[in-house]
Design an enzyme around this catalytic site. Structure first.
Site, PDB file in Angstrom:
ATOM      1  N   GLU A  98     -10.032 -15.752  -8.643  1.00 37.92           N
ATOM      2  CA  GLU A  98      -8.591 -15.876  -8.409  1.00 37.92           C
ATOM      3  C   GLU A  98      -8.067 -14.555  -7.863  1.00 37.92           C
ATOM      4  OE1 GLU A  98      -6.160 -17.489  -7.698  1.00 37.92           O
ATOM      5  OE2 GLU A  98      -5.076 -18.276  -9.430  1.00 37.92           O
ATOM      6  N   ASP A  99      -7.043 -14.640  -7.032  1.00 41.02           N
ATOM      7  CA  ASP A  99      -6.452 -13.411  -6.491  1.00 41.02           C
ATOM      8  C   ASP A  99      -5.751 -12.604  -7.570  1.00 41.02           C
ATOM      9  OD1 ASP A  99      -4.497 -15.360  -6.795  1.00 41.02           O
ATOM     10  OD2 ASP A  99      -3.658 -15.175  -4.786  1.00 41.02           O
ATOM     11  N   ASP A 102      -0.955 -13.944 -13.330  1.00 44.54           N
ATOM     12  CA  ASP A 102       0.403 -13.526 -13.663  1.00 44.54           C
ATOM     13  C   ASP A 102       0.731 -14.090 -15.054  1.00 44.54           C
ATOM     14  OD1 ASP A 102       2.975 -12.464 -13.053  1.00 44.54           O
ATOM     15  OD2 ASP A 102       3.648 -14.386 -12.316  1.00 44.54           O
ATOM     16  N   PHE A 151       5.818  -7.692  -7.457  1.00 42.88           N
ATOM     17  CA  PHE A 151       5.303  -8.762  -6.611  1.00 42.88           C
ATOM     18  C   PHE A 151       4.485  -8.163  -5.479  1.00 42.88           C
ATOM     19  CE2 PHE A 151       5.063 -12.306  -3.725  1.00 42.88           C
ATOM     20  CZ  PHE A 151       4.817 -13.342  -4.615  1.00 42.88           C
ATOM     21  N   ARG A 164      -0.684 -12.737   4.110  1.00 45.42           N
ATOM     22  CA  ARG A 164      -2.041 -12.934   3.556  1.00 45.42           C
ATOM     23  C   ARG A 164      -3.073 -12.077   4.272  1.00 45.42           C
ATOM     24  NH1 ARG A 164      -2.027 -17.304  -0.041  1.00 45.42           N
ATOM     25  NH2 ARG A 164      -0.622 -18.990   0.450  1.00 45.42           N
TER      26      ARG A 164
HETATM   27  P1  IMP Z   1       0.201 -17.691 -12.824  1.00 45.51           P
HETATM   28  O1  IMP Z   1      -0.019 -19.142 -13.087  1.00 45.51           O
HETATM   29  O2  IMP Z   1       1.597 -17.272 -13.211  1.00 45.51           O
HETATM   30  O3  IMP Z   1      -0.844 -16.807 -13.466  1.00 45.51           O
HETATM   31  O4  IMP Z   1       0.209 -17.483 -11.269  1.00 45.51           O
HETATM   32  C1  IMP Z   1      -0.940 -17.334 -10.562  1.00 45.51           C
HETATM   33  C2  IMP Z   1      -0.736 -17.567  -9.092  1.00 45.51           C
HETATM   34  O5  IMP Z   1       0.567 -17.193  -8.668  1.00 45.51           O
HETATM   35  C3  IMP Z   1      -1.680 -16.685  -8.321  1.00 45.51           C
HETATM   36  O6  IMP Z   1      -2.841 -17.388  -8.006  1.00 45.51           O
HETATM   37  C4  IMP Z   1      -0.910 -16.350  -7.086  1.00 45.51           C
HETATM   38  O7  IMP Z   1      -1.174 -17.297  -6.095  1.00 45.51           O
HETATM   39  C5  IMP Z   1       0.531 -16.422  -7.507  1.00 45.51           C
HETATM   40  N1  IMP Z   1       1.054 -15.074  -7.794  1.00 45.51           N
HETATM   41  C6  IMP Z   1       1.309 -14.506  -8.990  1.00 45.51           C
HETATM   42  N2  IMP Z   1       1.758 -13.259  -8.864  1.00 45.51           N
HETATM   43  C7  IMP Z   1       1.792 -13.025  -7.538  1.00 45.51           C
HETATM   44  C8  IMP Z   1       2.149 -11.869  -6.750  1.00 45.51           C
HETATM   45  O8  IMP Z   1       2.553 -10.800  -7.232  1.00 45.51           O
HETATM   46  N3  IMP Z   1       2.024 -12.024  -5.408  1.00 45.51           N
HETATM   47  C9  IMP Z   1       1.567 -13.158  -4.815  1.00 45.51           C
HETATM   48  N4  IMP Z   1       1.219 -14.234  -5.509  1.00 45.51           N
HETATM   49  C10 IMP Z   1       1.328 -14.172  -6.853  1.00 45.51           C
HETATM   50 MG    MG Z   2      -3.248 -18.353  -6.185  1.00 49.77          MG
END
Ligand code: IMP
Ligand code: MG
Length: 179
Positions: A98-99, A102, A151, A164
């Site tokens: 995963e990138d 969050d 962010f 991207r």
């Molecule tokens: P989560 O479910 O809140 O952990 O969100 C995960 C997904 O949200 C990641 O796979 C990203 O695609 C996106 N995301 C969360 N934080 C960021 C950020 O700072 N920049 C870009 N995408 C983010």
């Molecule tokens: Mg993602």
């Protein structure tokens, strides 16, 4: 890169070095075992491409596409599968790539689904982690960098599908999304 819109957090060179270290550690830990690397689209595509080239193991790859964010910078808490895996994962060593993690809601959901399919093992590797934002019990096994609650874009990550292709990981200036 438009430096009016972003501040560089990790350069291309720093990322390259970090991903090399991650790949070496993963290869050491699996010790010659076969591995199925699963990238979460779209954000993970660049990190995944860089990472698999640094993992010296017999490996296969697959992708899953989920959506959780829409076009905003805040998680909705809702996760929907847009594209499922092509093949069964039963009895396989799985590494989810995963990138960024969050809230952790996305990966929590994905790992619950994948666990039910009977993999031999399941681990998580993310390039970036924002631990202060966590709203689920997810803990990644391999983390490139832990970062503060900003962010970020670049290296596969977007804001409204832009940025991207930026080779560095950058902090998006709030003026861009507060417009
Ligand atoms: P989560 O479910 O809140 O952990 O969100 C995960 C997904 O949200 C990641 O796979 C990203 O695609 C996106 N995301 C969360 N934080 C960021 C950020 O700072 N920049 C870009 N995408 C983010
Ligand atoms: Mg993602």
């Amino acid at each position: 890169m438009n430096l009016d819109e972003v501040d560089i957090l990790f350069t291309e060179e720093e990322l390259k070095k970090k991903i090399k270290e991650l790949g070496r550690q993963i290869a050491l830990d699996y010790n010659g075992d076969e591995l199925l690397v699963i990238g979460i689209l779209k954000g993970a595509f660049i990190f995944m491409a860089d990472l698999v080239r640094q993992i010296d193991l017999p490996l296969e790859i697959d992708f899953m596409d989920v959506c959780s964010y829409g076009l905003s910078t805040e998680s909705s808490g809702e996760v929907r599968i847009l594209k499922d895996l092509d093949y069964s994962i039963e009895g396989k060593n799985i590494l989810i790539v995963e990138d960024i993690i969050d809230t952790g809601l996305t990966l929590n959901y994905i790992s619950e689904i994948l666990c039910k399919r009977g993999p031999k093992s399941l681990k998580i590797c993310c390039l970036l982690d924002k631990p202060s934002r966590r709203r689920s019990p997810i803990k990644p096994d391999y983390v490139g960098y832990s970062i503060p609650d900003k962010f970020v874009v670049g290296c596969g990550m977007d804001y409204a599908e832009r940025y991207r292709g930026y080779p560095a990981v950058c902090i998006l200036k709030p003026s861009v999304y507060e417009k």
